[in-house]
Scaffold this active site. Sequence first.
Site, PDB file in Angstrom:
ATOM      1  N   ASP A   1       3.046  -3.739  -4.639  1.00  0.00           N
ATOM      2  CA  ASP A   1       1.796  -3.063  -4.297  1.00  0.00           C
ATOM      3  C   ASP A   1       0.682  -4.106  -4.204  1.00  0.00           C
ATOM      4  O   ASP A   1       0.587  -5.028  -5.032  1.00  0.00           O
ATOM      5  CB  ASP A   1       1.465  -2.010  -5.368  1.00  0.00           C
ATOM      6  CG  ASP A   1       0.392  -1.043  -4.918  1.00  0.00           C
ATOM      7  OD1 ASP A   1       0.703   0.151  -4.735  1.00  0.00           O
ATOM      8  OD2 ASP A   1      -0.773  -1.475  -4.755  1.00  0.00           O
TER       9      ASP A   1
ATOM     10  N   ASN B   1       3.058  10.276  -5.578  1.00  0.00           N
ATOM     11  CA  ASN B   1       1.814  11.014  -5.326  1.00  0.00           C
ATOM     12  C   ASN B   1       2.029  11.834  -4.057  1.00  0.00           C
ATOM     13  O   ASN B   1       2.436  11.289  -3.021  1.00  0.00           O
ATOM     14  CB  ASN B   1       0.645  10.055  -5.133  1.00  0.00           C
ATOM     15  CG  ASN B   1       0.280   9.328  -6.415  1.00  0.00           C
ATOM     16  OD1 ASN B   1       0.378   9.896  -7.506  1.00  0.00           O
ATOM     17  ND2 ASN B   1      -0.147   8.077  -6.302  1.00  0.00           N
TER      18      ASN B   1
ATOM     19  N   HIS C   1       6.706   7.364  -0.457  1.00  0.00           N
ATOM     20  CA  HIS C   1       6.934   6.165  -1.267  1.00  0.00           C
ATOM     21  C   HIS C   1       6.956   6.546  -2.726  1.00  0.00           C
ATOM     22  O   HIS C   1       6.287   7.493  -3.143  1.00  0.00           O
ATOM     23  CB  HIS C   1       5.851   5.098  -1.023  1.00  0.00           C
ATOM     24  CG  HIS C   1       4.449   5.595  -1.202  1.00  0.00           C
ATOM     25  ND1 HIS C   1       3.794   6.335  -0.238  1.00  0.00           N
ATOM     26  CD2 HIS C   1       3.571   5.471  -2.233  1.00  0.00           C
ATOM     27  CE1 HIS C   1       2.572   6.632  -0.656  1.00  0.00           C
ATOM     28  NE2 HIS C   1       2.413   6.130  -1.883  1.00  0.00           N
TER      29      HIS C   1
HETATM   30  P1  DGP Z   1      -0.616   6.209  -2.816  1.00  0.00           P
HETATM   31  O1  DGP Z   1      -2.026   6.232  -3.308  1.00  0.00           O
HETATM   32  O2  DGP Z   1       0.352   6.930  -3.764  1.00  0.00           O
HETATM   33  O3  DGP Z   1      -0.514   6.711  -1.403  1.00  0.00           O
HETATM   34  O4  DGP Z   1      -0.172   4.690  -2.829  1.00  0.00           O
HETATM   35  C1  DGP Z   1      -0.403   3.806  -1.781  1.00  0.00           C
HETATM   36  C2  DGP Z   1      -0.320   2.429  -2.351  1.00  0.00           C
HETATM   37  O5  DGP Z   1      -0.231   1.526  -1.270  1.00  0.00           O
HETATM   38  C3  DGP Z   1      -1.516   1.995  -3.180  1.00  0.00           C
HETATM   39  O6  DGP Z   1      -1.122   1.800  -4.545  1.00  0.00           O
HETATM   40  C4  DGP Z   1      -1.951   0.673  -2.576  1.00  0.00           C
HETATM   41  C5  DGP Z   1      -0.803   0.309  -1.670  1.00  0.00           C
HETATM   42  N1  DGP Z   1      -1.195  -0.396  -0.474  1.00  0.00           N
HETATM   43  C6  DGP Z   1      -2.186  -0.024   0.393  1.00  0.00           C
HETATM   44  N2  DGP Z   1      -2.246  -0.901   1.417  1.00  0.00           N
HETATM   45  C7  DGP Z   1      -1.284  -1.839   1.192  1.00  0.00           C
HETATM   46  C8  DGP Z   1      -0.858  -2.999   1.902  1.00  0.00           C
HETATM   47  O7  DGP Z   1      -1.363  -3.353   2.975  1.00  0.00           O
HETATM   48  N3  DGP Z   1       0.159  -3.711   1.352  1.00  0.00           N
HETATM   49  C9  DGP Z   1       0.754  -3.347   0.177  1.00  0.00           C
HETATM   50  N4  DGP Z   1       1.738  -4.144  -0.285  1.00  0.00           N
HETATM   51  N5  DGP Z   1       0.388  -2.253  -0.518  1.00  0.00           N
HETATM   52  C10 DGP Z   1      -0.626  -1.513  -0.013  1.00  0.00           C
END
Ligand code: DGP
Length: 128
Positions: free
Chosen positions: A45, A101, A114
């Site tokens: 993340d 979520n 996810h």
């Molecule tokens: P949610 O809030 O459950 O939809 O989680 C989405 C997650 O995605 C959040 O914890 C941050 C992560 N995230 C957002 N943009 C990016 C990205 O560009 N790269 C990565 N590795 N994670 C990301």
Amino acid sequence: MSAESAESGAGAAQAGADCLFCRIVAGEIPATVVHETPNTVAFRDVDPQAPTHVLIVPRRHVPTVVDLVDASPGELAELVRAVGDVARMEGLDRGYRTVFNTGREAHQSVFHAHVHVLGGRSMTWPPG
Ligand code: DGP
């Protein structure tokens, strides 16, 4: 119908070029990939909430985990199996938290299914 689909109907339209996680799966946006299977990709993340914070996504674009089980129970099983693999690889033998979520009120911000795998610190309950 998923929570997000029920709210806006935008899930399917966000697939491919418009979906952040589809673009990570396709290698178009860089991510630190830690595990892959034929139908899943796991990457760190970008905003970690614990020493280990890995997201595992299906390669298939579906908005939520409920849509994934409707589309392919086998791919959901593969996703859950990947959770165990990632936890072992990350040494999370003392425990870890898995979070799906689902929907905006639950803080889902990316509408490509996810699971968050969080570990490496003590967790509290209830979640915020
Ligand atoms: P949610 O809030 O459950 O939809 O989680 C989405 C997650 O995605 C959040 O914890 C941050 C992560 N995230 C957002 N943009 C990016 C990205 O560009 N790269 C990565 N590795 N994670 C990301």
